[in-house]
Scaffold this active site. Sequence first.
Site, PDB file in Angstrom:
ATOM      1  N   ASP A   1      18.930  76.754  56.536  1.00 24.37           N
ATOM      2  CA  ASP A   1      20.041  75.806  56.342  1.00 24.37           C
ATOM      3  C   ASP A   1      19.512  74.556  55.644  1.00 24.37           C
ATOM      4  O   ASP A   1      18.603  73.904  56.147  1.00 24.37           O
ATOM      5  CB  ASP A   1      20.618  75.451  57.719  1.00 24.37           C
TER       6      ASP A   1
ATOM      7  N   HIS B   1      30.731  81.259  53.286  1.00 20.54           N
ATOM      8  CA  HIS B   1      30.541  79.815  53.485  1.00 20.54           C
ATOM      9  C   HIS B   1      30.194  79.096  52.189  1.00 20.54           C
ATOM     10  O   HIS B   1      30.782  78.060  51.857  1.00 20.54           O
ATOM     11  CB  HIS B   1      29.439  79.600  54.537  1.00 20.54           C
TER      12      HIS B   1
HETATM   13  C1  HEM Z   1      25.211  75.765  52.742  1.00 20.99           C
HETATM   14  C2  HEM Z   1      25.136  76.688  57.488  1.00 20.99           C
HETATM   15  C3  HEM Z   1      28.803  73.567  58.165  1.00 20.99           C
HETATM   16  C4  HEM Z   1      28.609  72.406  53.468  1.00 20.99           C
HETATM   17  C5  HEM Z   1      24.904  76.306  53.962  1.00 20.99           C
HETATM   18  C6  HEM Z   1      23.933  77.353  54.176  1.00 20.99           C
HETATM   19  C7  HEM Z   1      23.906  77.592  55.512  1.00 20.99           C
HETATM   20  C8  HEM Z   1      24.873  76.725  56.140  1.00 20.99           C
HETATM   21  C9  HEM Z   1      23.039  78.609  56.250  1.00 20.99           C
HETATM   22  C10 HEM Z   1      23.110  78.060  53.083  1.00 20.99           C
HETATM   23  C11 HEM Z   1      21.806  77.389  52.770  1.00 20.99           C
HETATM   24  C12 HEM Z   1      21.932  76.016  52.195  1.00 20.99           C
HETATM   25  O1  HEM Z   1      22.103  75.837  50.980  1.00 20.99           O
HETATM   26  O2  HEM Z   1      21.895  75.082  52.985  1.00 20.99           O
HETATM   27  C13 HEM Z   1      26.122  75.904  58.081  1.00 20.99           C
HETATM   28  C14 HEM Z   1      26.449  75.942  59.486  1.00 20.99           C
HETATM   29  C15 HEM Z   1      27.482  75.057  59.672  1.00 20.99           C
HETATM   30  C16 HEM Z   1      27.803  74.486  58.380  1.00 20.99           C
HETATM   31  C17 HEM Z   1      25.747  76.791  60.532  1.00 20.99           C
HETATM   32  C18 HEM Z   1      28.233  74.711  60.924  1.00 20.99           C
HETATM   33  C19 HEM Z   1      28.480  75.565  61.861  1.00 20.99           C
HETATM   34  C20 HEM Z   1      29.092  73.006  56.944  1.00 20.99           C
HETATM   35  C21 HEM Z   1      30.120  72.043  56.707  1.00 20.99           C
HETATM   36  C22 HEM Z   1      30.063  71.705  55.377  1.00 20.99           C
HETATM   37  C23 HEM Z   1      28.989  72.482  54.791  1.00 20.99           C
HETATM   38  C24 HEM Z   1      31.069  71.504  57.771  1.00 20.99           C
HETATM   39  C25 HEM Z   1      30.890  70.746  54.566  1.00 20.99           C
HETATM   40  C26 HEM Z   1      31.827  69.964  55.021  1.00 20.99           C
HETATM   41  C27 HEM Z   1      27.661  73.200  52.887  1.00 20.99           C
HETATM   42  C28 HEM Z   1      27.276  73.092  51.481  1.00 20.99           C
HETATM   43  C29 HEM Z   1      26.309  74.085  51.258  1.00 20.99           C
HETATM   44  C30 HEM Z   1      26.111  74.754  52.545  1.00 20.99           C
HETATM   45  C31 HEM Z   1      27.802  72.094  50.468  1.00 20.99           C
HETATM   46  C32 HEM Z   1      25.561  74.369  49.964  1.00 20.99           C
HETATM   47  C33 HEM Z   1      26.374  75.216  49.035  1.00 20.99           C
HETATM   48  C34 HEM Z   1      25.575  75.525  47.766  1.00 20.99           C
HETATM   49  O3  HEM Z   1      25.395  74.614  46.957  1.00 20.99           O
HETATM   50  O4  HEM Z   1      25.136  76.672  47.630  1.00 20.99           O
HETATM   51  N1  HEM Z   1      25.464  75.944  55.174  1.00 20.99           N
HETATM   52  N2  HEM Z   1      26.940  75.020  57.449  1.00 20.99           N
HETATM   53  N3  HEM Z   1      28.431  73.264  55.762  1.00 20.99           N
HETATM   54  N4  HEM Z   1      26.943  74.198  53.482  1.00 20.99           N
HETATM   55 FE1  HEM Z   1      26.979  74.637  55.445  1.00 20.99          FE
END
Ligand code: HEM
Length: 293
Positions: A131, A204
């Site tokens: 993450d 996601h």
């Molecule tokens: C990407 C997990 C909540 C925005 C990711 C990734 C994971 C992850 C595993 C892929 C690796 C990375 O690029 O970081 C989670 C979990 C969450 C959560 C477990 C809550 C349970 C959120 C929320 C937002 C968010 C609430 C926005 C309001 C993003 C963004 C990316 C991302 C912008 C990168 C997308 C990209 O450029 O490829 N998240 N996330 N995430 N997440 Fe989350």
Amino acid sequence: MFLTLTVNDGSEEAVRDLLTGMSGFTRSVAFREPDEHLLCVVGIGSHLWDRLFPNLPKPRGLHPFEEIKGDKHTAVSTPGDLLIHLRSGRLDMCFELARLLGKKFEGHAEIIDEVHGFKFFDERDLLGFVDGTENPEGDKAEDAVTIGEEDAAYAGGSYVIVQKYLHDMAGWDALSVEEQEDAIGRSKLDDVEMDDDAKPANAHIKLNVIHDADGKQLQIMRDNMPFGSVGEREFGTYFIGYAKDPSVTEHMLRNMFIGDPPGTYDRILDFSTPQTGALYFVPSVDFLDDPTP
Ligand code: HEM
């Protein structure tokens, strides 16, 4: 560590004063172990801003976090006047500063939520995925989070949105690895993004990669931390997203909870439920040290 506080009625002056001391309190602890890079970020909620600084213009993006209700899942809005985000390579550094702040704020504010996050293997969340990989870096990160001339009075500041998610681990673990990868949009073991044509519409990262009218990607800086309690069977992710314009994070949240197109909500929400949700203005250190214009 993440502390959420509500400020008591009548304690506005005391809290205004305490905020000017935050840099000093942080130095008191950080200086003892400089290699541990202890940092303290303070967020001020919209209602508290009005109480503390009625004569100052309001930061342009500051407003109470609005609930986002999708067909199936809801991003709740919950109370919070101050958010204190403590960060260091060692928990004892965060704990020591939290203890000091707890003493200082006693009688003036209540700590209504306290989360101790931890690093989980190679930057993974408790769902088992790495993450933070696609966070912006360097100049891009600074540009994504730092308020500039668009709101010159508060240049150097930022906004932060936090949500404390609890995971249904039994449900998640019952999925195959392929189904989990479809939910995130990346491979689990080696953290590689799926090809666009293979990525499901409710993945996601499909919903969180957003662009402005000119096609430029809009980014935020996330510092999510896993947390939990084995005895209480609590397994969570503390989502924390910094942005110079909170409408970027709100756009991502609408995509996640309502869907884009509507109905295509984020698959991770079937296994992750936010218990809290709040938005804060994060002043620059200069403003915090001396808020008088
Ligand atoms: C990407 C997990 C909540 C925005 C990711 C990734 C994971 C992850 C595993 C892929 C690796 C990375 O690029 O970081 C989670 C979990 C969450 C959560 C477990 C809550 C349970 C959120 C929320 C937002 C968010 C609430 C926005 C309001 C993003 C963004 C990316 C991302 C912008 C990168 C997308 C990209 O450029 O490829 N998240 N996330 N995430 N997440 Fe989350």
